[in-house]
Design an enzyme around this catalytic site. Sequence first.
Site, PDB file in Angstrom:
ATOM      1  N   ASP A  12       0.828  -1.211   0.000  1.00 35.01           N
ATOM      2  CA  ASP A  12       0.000   0.000   0.000  1.00 35.01           C
ATOM      3  C   ASP A  12       0.864   1.263   0.000  1.00 35.01           C
ATOM      4  OD1 ASP A  12      -2.324   1.386  -0.016  1.00 35.01           O
ATOM      5  OD2 ASP A  12      -2.810   1.074   2.094  1.00 35.01           O
ATOM      6  N   HIS A  29       2.729   3.522  -8.894  1.00 32.83           N
ATOM      7  CA  HIS A  29       2.521   2.105  -9.216  1.00 32.83           C
ATOM      8  C   HIS A  29       3.730   1.545  -9.969  1.00 32.83           C
ATOM      9  CE1 HIS A  29      -1.416   2.314  -7.610  1.00 32.83           C
ATOM     10  NE2 HIS A  29      -1.986   2.943  -8.622  1.00 32.83           N
ATOM     11  N   LEU A 123      12.168 -19.432  -4.875  1.00 27.23           N
ATOM     12  CA  LEU A 123      10.992 -18.757  -4.293  1.00 27.23           C
ATOM     13  C   LEU A 123       9.826 -18.676  -5.284  1.00 27.23           C
ATOM     14  CD1 LEU A 123      10.155 -16.472  -1.930  1.00 27.23           C
ATOM     15  CD2 LEU A 123      10.594 -14.956  -3.834  1.00 27.23           C
TER      16      LEU A 123
HETATM   17  C1  FPP Z   1      -2.032   0.612  -3.364  1.00 23.61           C
HETATM   18  O1  FPP Z   1      -1.560   1.894  -3.566  1.00 23.61           O
HETATM   19  C2  FPP Z   1      -1.465  -0.293  -4.258  1.00 23.61           C
HETATM   20  C3  FPP Z   1      -2.174  -1.097  -5.089  1.00 23.61           C
HETATM   21  C4  FPP Z   1      -3.401  -0.760  -5.827  1.00 23.61           C
HETATM   22  C5  FPP Z   1      -1.679  -2.441  -5.215  1.00 23.61           C
HETATM   23  C6  FPP Z   1      -0.212  -2.563  -5.472  1.00 23.61           C
HETATM   24  C7  FPP Z   1       0.117  -2.323  -6.885  1.00 23.61           C
HETATM   25  C8  FPP Z   1       1.371  -2.270  -7.361  1.00 23.61           C
HETATM   26  C9  FPP Z   1       2.587  -2.505  -6.559  1.00 23.61           C
HETATM   27  C10 FPP Z   1       1.557  -1.928  -8.781  1.00 23.61           C
HETATM   28  C11 FPP Z   1       0.841  -2.866  -9.686  1.00 23.61           C
HETATM   29  C12 FPP Z   1       1.429  -4.203  -9.676  1.00 23.61           C
HETATM   30  C13 FPP Z   1       0.970  -5.144 -10.484  1.00 23.61           C
HETATM   31  C14 FPP Z   1       1.689  -6.440 -10.573  1.00 23.61           C
HETATM   32  C15 FPP Z   1      -0.240  -4.919 -11.302  1.00 23.61           C
HETATM   33  P1  FPP Z   1      -2.654   3.015  -3.453  1.00 23.61           P
HETATM   34  O2  FPP Z   1      -2.907   3.513  -4.834  1.00 23.61           O
HETATM   35  O3  FPP Z   1      -3.852   2.516  -2.723  1.00 23.61           O
HETATM   36  O4  FPP Z   1      -1.867   4.063  -2.584  1.00 23.61           O
HETATM   37  P2  FPP Z   1      -2.496   5.154  -1.629  1.00 23.61           P
HETATM   38  O5  FPP Z   1      -3.158   4.420  -0.490  1.00 23.61           O
HETATM   39  O6  FPP Z   1      -1.291   5.919  -1.194  1.00 23.61           O
HETATM   40  O7  FPP Z   1      -3.444   5.973  -2.463  1.00 23.61           O
END
Ligand code: FPP
Length: 234
Positions: A12, A29, A123
């Site tokens: 997150d 991302h 892994l």
């Molecule tokens: C949350 O950040 C993150 C996600 C939506 C999931 C994690 C995604 C990645 C690491 C990138 C995509 C990876 C793949 C393999 C598709 P957020 O946007 O909720 O952050 P915030 O809480 O700061 O707004």
Amino acid sequence: MSIPRHVAIVMDGNGRWARARRLPRAAGHERGVERIHEVALACARRGVEYLSLYAFSTENWNRPRREVDGLLRLLSALMDRDVKTYVQDNLRLRLVGTVERLDRAFQEKVQAAIDLTRDNTGLTVCIAFDYGSRDEITRAARELAAGGIRPEQVTEEVVSQHLLTAGMPDVDLLVRCGGEIRLSNFLLWQSAYAELYFTEVLWPDFGEKELDMALDEFARRSRRFGSLDSGGSS
Ligand code: FPP
């Protein structure tokens, strides 16, 4: 030092990482995806066997179309580009989630990437995509009912075998970065006995040092758990 067999991470904080740098959310991302490979290699070096990463939840479809498309593009890039290095690095790829909502070509790409790493022995990197625990458990129940199982045949083992993680060990250590203290429908069944570790660090900043802090905390807790003469204070 006690090393968890299965580490799960709620990645997150990408959006906040980008906002702090006046960058578009997509940049957070992108940085997040780069972190996946780095953390996977660090886990492999420390002897972790399974790393499960929450990349896209069943609820994430409700994000703006542009952001969803961006996340799909990143998953696609991971399948095309990163998977080639997975082969060299002896990492195995697994997808936990449904691919039903992806178009056919995308589904084939995912399958090809999984097949490419199938014989690796290191892994397992388990990407949770279009994943939600309640959905997973509901599907398992539906599958069992459709198979005509008798009530007395429904055991924890049978349920586990019908989950998307069938064949994987339970989660030993569940990490959430980004400062929120909740599980967000991630591997709820599999984390029944997991140690939980929360950190303020945003996922794009999460690296080897943060991983080691989580592993140290896990080892400390495991030691306490194993001790009979701690005076019952922990
Ligand atoms: C949350 O950040 C993150 C996600 C939506 C999931 C994690 C995604 C990645 C690491 C990138 C995509 C990876 C793949 C393999 C598709 P957020 O946007 O909720 O952050 P915030 O809480 O700061 O707004």
